[in-house]
Write a protein that holds these residues in place. Structure first.
Motif, short mmCIF file in Angstrom:
data_model
loop_
_atom_site.label_atom_id
_atom_site.label_comp_id
_atom_site.label_asym_id
_atom_site.label_seq_id
_atom_site.Cartn_x
_atom_site.Cartn_y
_atom_site.Cartn_z
N ARG A 123 0.79 -1.23 0.00
CA ARG A 123 0.00 0.00 0.00
C ARG A 123 0.82 1.28 0.00
NH1 ARG A 123 -1.47 -2.23 5.63
NH2 ARG A 123 0.16 -1.25 6.86
N GLN A 124 1.78 1.42 0.90
CA GLN A 124 2.56 2.67 0.96
C GLN A 124 3.43 2.82 -0.29
OE1 GLN A 124 1.43 4.99 2.97
NE2 GLN A 124 3.13 5.25 4.38
N ALA A 125 4.05 1.75 -0.72
CA ALA A 125 4.90 1.80 -1.91
C ALA A 125 4.07 2.16 -3.13
CB ALA A 125 5.61 0.45 -2.12
N ARG A 126 2.86 1.60 -3.22
CA ARG A 126 1.98 1.90 -4.35
C ARG A 126 1.59 3.37 -4.34
NH1 ARG A 126 -2.26 -1.29 -3.35
NH2 ARG A 126 -3.39 0.37 -2.31
N ALA A 127 1.18 3.88 -3.19
CA ALA A 127 0.76 5.28 -3.10
C ALA A 127 1.90 6.21 -3.49
CB ALA A 127 0.28 5.60 -1.69
N VAL A 128 3.09 5.96 -2.97
CA VAL A 128 4.24 6.81 -3.29
C VAL A 128 4.58 6.70 -4.76
CG1 VAL A 128 6.70 7.17 -2.89
CG2 VAL A 128 5.16 6.83 -0.95
N PHE A 129 4.57 5.48 -5.30
CA PHE A 129 4.91 5.30 -6.72
C PHE A 129 3.92 6.04 -7.61
CE2 PHE A 129 4.74 3.27 -10.83
CZ PHE A 129 6.08 3.26 -11.19
N VAL A 130 2.64 5.89 -7.35
CA VAL A 130 1.62 6.56 -8.16
C VAL A 130 1.77 8.07 -8.08
CG1 VAL A 130 -0.87 7.01 -8.37
CG2 VAL A 130 -0.05 4.66 -8.14
N LEU A 131 1.92 8.58 -6.87
CA LEU A 131 2.02 10.03 -6.70
C LEU A 131 3.29 10.60 -7.33
CD1 LEU A 131 0.69 10.36 -3.04
CD2 LEU A 131 -0.45 11.15 -5.14
N PHE A 132 4.41 9.89 -7.21
CA PHE A 132 5.67 10.41 -7.73
C PHE A 132 5.83 10.15 -9.23
CE2 PHE A 132 10.22 10.18 -8.68
CZ PHE A 132 10.65 11.41 -8.18
N ALA A 133 5.75 8.89 -9.62
CA ALA A 133 6.07 8.51 -11.00
C ALA A 133 4.96 8.83 -11.99
CB ALA A 133 6.41 7.02 -11.07
N ILE A 134 3.72 8.73 -11.57
CA ILE A 134 2.61 8.91 -12.50
C ILE A 134 2.02 10.31 -12.38
CG2 ILE A 134 0.32 8.08 -13.17
CD1 ILE A 134 1.23 5.29 -12.22
N GLU A 135 1.82 10.78 -11.15
CA GLU A 135 1.14 12.05 -10.96
C GLU A 135 2.08 13.25 -10.85
OE1 GLU A 135 -1.93 12.05 -11.54
OE2 GLU A 135 -2.23 9.90 -11.42
N GLY A 136 3.38 13.02 -10.65
CA GLY A 136 4.35 14.09 -10.70
C GLY A 136 4.57 14.89 -9.41
N TYR A 137 4.13 14.36 -8.30
CA TYR A 137 4.37 15.04 -7.02
C TYR A 137 5.83 14.87 -6.61
CZ TYR A 137 -0.62 15.68 -6.24
OH TYR A 137 -1.93 16.07 -6.34
N THR A 138 6.35 15.81 -5.83
CA THR A 138 7.70 15.68 -5.28
C THR A 138 7.64 14.82 -4.02
OG1 THR A 138 7.55 17.60 -3.83
CG2 THR A 138 8.30 18.00 -6.11
#
Length: 171
Positions: A123-138
């Motif tokens: 769950r945490q890895a997925r959330a961070v991956f989606v937000l960083f790699a796909i959605e472009g958050y820092t």
């Protein structure tokens, strides 16, 4: 096109429901996509998407156009999904999601193997991956959104990448 969008926004800000419905139709796919990637549950993604547009309607009079409307709406959708995630203590693995229903709703052009691999991340890895790699958050923004340290965000991202490499190389 930009002028038409601006007219729709101004009309919706003035309370024109038909204009808001047109905005909804134009942006619902993008909002739903980010909600689904974060929540990995069709019903919960629909709920977060609905909450997104309730918040957009409520906050629309305050939209000044400092950023693109789509960017503003995307941020609201991301926060709605994270709020639902926290509220329902959704930080679970994807084991309960039916693979067939998930395949049916992946976006065109995104390999289904990659979508499945992302959905299977912890769950945490997925959330961070989606937000960083796909959605472009820092990582700093992700840390603030998920109430974790920036370094933890980086560690989760690194873990997600490793797990994705392993998962995709097995196929």
């Amino acid at each position: 096109m930009a002028d038409e969008l601006q007219q729709l926004i101004r009309a919706a800000q003035a309370g024109d429901l038909a204009s808001f419905q047109r905005l909804h139709m134009q942006f619902v796919g993008r909002a739903y996509s980010v909600c689904l990637r974060l929540l990995v549950d069709v019903q919960k993604a629909e709920d977060a998407c609905q909450e997104t547009f309730i918040k957009v309607w409520q906050q629309l009079p305050q939209f000044r156009g400092d950023s693109a409307f789509g960017t503003w709406l995307h941020r609201i959708a991301t926060h709605a999904a994270i709020d639902l995630w926290r509220k329902d203590k959704l930080l679970r693995l994807v084991d309960d999601v039916e693979p067939d229903s998930y395949e049916a709703i992946t976006e065109e052009g995104v390999p289904q193997d990659l979508e499945k691999a992302i959905a299977a991340l912890p769950r945490q890895a997925r959330a961070v991956f989606v937000l960083f790699a796909i959605e472009g958050y820092t990582h700093a923004e992700i840390g603030a959104l998920l109430d974790i340290a920036e370094g933890s965000s980086k560690a989760h991202y690194h873990r997600a990448r490793q797990l994705l490499k392993e998962s995709l190389s097995e196929r």
